[in-house]
Scaffold this motif. Sequence first.
Motif, PDB file in Angstrom:
ATOM      1  N   SER A   1      -7.545   4.554   6.257  1.00  0.00           N
ATOM      2  CA  SER A   1      -7.463   3.603   5.151  1.00  0.00           C
ATOM      3  C   SER A   1      -7.380   2.195   5.704  1.00  0.00           C
ATOM      4  O   SER A   1      -7.134   1.985   6.900  1.00  0.00           O
ATOM      5  CB  SER A   1      -6.240   3.889   4.264  1.00  0.00           C
ATOM      6  N   LEU A   2      -7.576   1.233   4.824  1.00  0.00           N
ATOM      7  CA  LEU A   2      -7.616  -0.161   5.238  1.00  0.00           C
ATOM      8  C   LEU A   2      -7.105  -1.030   4.103  1.00  0.00           C
ATOM      9  O   LEU A   2      -7.549  -0.888   2.965  1.00  0.00           O
ATOM     10  CB  LEU A   2      -9.061  -0.537   5.599  1.00  0.00           C
ATOM     11  N   ASP A   3      -6.162  -1.933   4.404  1.00  0.00           N
ATOM     12  CA  ASP A   3      -5.648  -2.884   3.423  1.00  0.00           C
ATOM     13  C   ASP A   3      -6.318  -4.241   3.629  1.00  0.00           C
ATOM     14  O   ASP A   3      -6.321  -4.773   4.744  1.00  0.00           O
ATOM     15  CB  ASP A   3      -4.133  -3.052   3.559  1.00  0.00           C
ATOM     16  N   ILE A   4      -6.869  -4.796   2.552  1.00  0.00           N
ATOM     17  CA  ILE A   4      -7.516  -6.102   2.611  1.00  0.00           C
ATOM     18  C   ILE A   4      -6.738  -7.068   1.729  1.00  0.00           C
ATOM     19  O   ILE A   4      -6.562  -6.822   0.535  1.00  0.00           O
ATOM     20  CB  ILE A   4      -8.973  -6.030   2.137  1.00  0.00           C
ATOM     21  N   ASP A   5      -6.256  -8.156   2.312  1.00  0.00           N
ATOM     22  CA  ASP A   5      -5.546  -9.193   1.569  1.00  0.00           C
ATOM     23  C   ASP A   5      -6.526 -10.312   1.233  1.00  0.00           C
ATOM     24  O   ASP A   5      -7.080 -10.954   2.130  1.00  0.00           O
ATOM     25  CB  ASP A   5      -4.377  -9.744   2.384  1.00  0.00           C
ATOM     26  N   ILE A   6      -6.714 -10.557  -0.068  1.00  0.00           N
ATOM     27  CA  ILE A   6      -7.701 -11.528  -0.531  1.00  0.00           C
ATOM     28  C   ILE A   6      -6.999 -12.697  -1.206  1.00  0.00           C
ATOM     29  O   ILE A   6      -6.109 -12.502  -2.046  1.00  0.00           O
ATOM     30  CB  ILE A   6      -8.690 -10.879  -1.523  1.00  0.00           C
ATOM     31  N   ASP A   7      -7.405 -13.916  -0.865  1.00  0.00           N
ATOM     32  CA  ASP A   7      -6.858 -15.122  -1.503  1.00  0.00           C
ATOM     33  C   ASP A   7      -7.282 -15.128  -2.975  1.00  0.00           C
ATOM     34  O   ASP A   7      -8.465 -15.131  -3.300  1.00  0.00           O
ATOM     35  CB  ASP A   7      -7.400 -16.354  -0.778  1.00  0.00           C
TER      36      ASP A   7
ATOM     37  N   GLY B   1     -15.932   2.632   2.146  1.00  0.00           N
ATOM     38  CA  GLY B   1     -14.941   3.530   1.568  1.00  0.00           C
ATOM     39  C   GLY B   1     -14.806   3.292   0.072  1.00  0.00           C
ATOM     40  O   GLY B   1     -15.598   2.571  -0.534  1.00  0.00           O
ATOM     41  N   ILE B   2     -13.798   3.902  -0.498  1.00  0.00           N
ATOM     42  CA  ILE B   2     -13.550   3.745  -1.923  1.00  0.00           C
ATOM     43  C   ILE B   2     -12.191   3.092  -2.133  1.00  0.00           C
ATOM     44  O   ILE B   2     -11.311   3.170  -1.276  1.00  0.00           O
ATOM     45  CB  ILE B   2     -13.601   5.097  -2.668  1.00  0.00           C
ATOM     46  N   VAL B   3     -12.058   2.415  -3.258  1.00  0.00           N
ATOM     47  CA  VAL B   3     -10.803   1.738  -3.579  1.00  0.00           C
ATOM     48  C   VAL B   3      -9.767   2.787  -3.967  1.00  0.00           C
ATOM     49  O   VAL B   3      -9.954   3.538  -4.924  1.00  0.00           O
ATOM     50  CB  VAL B   3     -11.000   0.724  -4.720  1.00  0.00           C
ATOM     51  N   GLY B   4      -8.689   2.843  -3.197  1.00  0.00           N
ATOM     52  CA  GLY B   4      -7.632   3.806  -3.477  1.00  0.00           C
ATOM     53  C   GLY B   4      -6.479   3.215  -4.265  1.00  0.00           C
ATOM     54  O   GLY B   4      -5.681   3.943  -4.860  1.00  0.00           O
TER      55      GLY B   4
ATOM     56  N   ARG C   1      -4.088  -7.526  -2.867  1.00  0.00           N
ATOM     57  CA  ARG C   1      -4.288  -6.540  -1.799  1.00  0.00           C
ATOM     58  C   ARG C   1      -5.039  -5.339  -2.360  1.00  0.00           C
ATOM     59  O   ARG C   1      -4.603  -4.708  -3.325  1.00  0.00           O
ATOM     60  CB  ARG C   1      -2.958  -6.095  -1.206  1.00  0.00           C
ATOM     61  N   VAL C   2      -6.161  -5.040  -1.736  1.00  0.00           N
ATOM     62  CA  VAL C   2      -6.974  -3.889  -2.129  1.00  0.00           C
ATOM     63  C   VAL C   2      -6.940  -2.880  -0.995  1.00  0.00           C
ATOM     64  O   VAL C   2      -7.212  -3.225   0.161  1.00  0.00           O
ATOM     65  CB  VAL C   2      -8.427  -4.307  -2.427  1.00  0.00           C
ATOM     66  N   THR C   3      -6.583  -1.650  -1.313  1.00  0.00           N
ATOM     67  CA  THR C   3      -6.510  -0.588  -0.310  1.00  0.00           C
ATOM     68  C   THR C   3      -7.763   0.275  -0.386  1.00  0.00           C
ATOM     69  O   THR C   3      -8.084   0.817  -1.445  1.00  0.00           O
ATOM     70  CB  THR C   3      -5.267   0.297  -0.527  1.00  0.00           C
ATOM     71  N   LEU C   4      -8.460   0.358   0.729  1.00  0.00           N
ATOM     72  CA  LEU C   4      -9.672   1.165   0.805  1.00  0.00           C
ATOM     73  C   LEU C   4      -9.379   2.460   1.535  1.00  0.00           C
ATOM     74  O   LEU C   4      -8.686   2.471   2.548  1.00  0.00           O
ATOM     75  CB  LEU C   4     -10.790   0.404   1.536  1.00  0.00           C
ATOM     76  N   THR C   5      -9.916   3.535   1.016  1.00  0.00           N
ATOM     77  CA  THR C   5      -9.769   4.853   1.625  1.00  0.00           C
ATOM     78  C   THR C   5     -11.120   5.322   2.136  1.00  0.00           C
ATOM     79  O   THR C   5     -12.131   5.138   1.462  1.00  0.00           O
ATOM     80  CB  THR C   5      -9.223   5.869   0.606  1.00  0.00           C
ATOM     81  N   ASN C   6     -11.121   5.914   3.307  1.00  0.00           N
ATOM     82  CA  ASN C   6     -12.387   6.345   3.892  1.00  0.00           C
ATOM     83  C   ASN C   6     -13.107   7.324   2.989  1.00  0.00           C
ATOM     84  O   ASN C   6     -12.493   8.132   2.309  1.00  0.00           O
ATOM     85  CB  ASN C   6     -12.127   6.991   5.258  1.00  0.00           C
TER      86      ASN C   6
END
Length: 220
Positions: A67-73, A125-128, A139-144
Amino acid sequence: MRTIDPDVLSALEADRFTFFFLLHLDFTSALYLTDGDHEIYYDGDYYSPVGFKFDALRGNSGLAVDSLDIDIDDTNQAISAILLSEDVRNKWATIYLGIITETEVDDGGVTRTQTGRVFQRLFRGIVGGWDLSGDNIARVTLTNEMVLWNKEPLRIQSTSCPWSYKGTECGYSGPAGPCDKSYEACQLRANEAQFGGDRFLTAAMLNPVWWGRTRNYQGR
């Protein structure tokens, strides 16, 4: 190990280069974002400059990112409005690496700067899930995508060597000329220990698969 596009490897050897990331969130109201300073046009879409960051991509023993967390302004609250008005779970998201290069070339005795751009997909990936903070950060968490059993390896096996010739992974620094990336070429250079391809892949593809059957199975 992830397979790196040869064009990307060449770009990293340019005289000067700048790298950036592109983020495509395939919502009903699709978002195309870049952490670069300027708008970027890629594959038919314009990516708007918006600050975002994410942690380093990490793989597990299955050669896949979990998984991956993306922090967006989200200072203008535009992303918050989308997240609150739309069910974005299980929507697709893709991250690309982009590189802009500048190389000095000799043009009839005159030195000029030649620019170029290369791109490579880093993660899909998909948004989890998602989270909104009081610091104007979405913060958007992406799942593989492996969660959908659509597994994508970080490295695709090939019969030829993926390494950049005389690069770090190749390790060869001798006087031999151009390399055709074959195992035989590595042997001629006494460098077969660094060969990054799978020289038995062709033989495996040509043989019938008999697992679960008798060894003399002929495909009938």
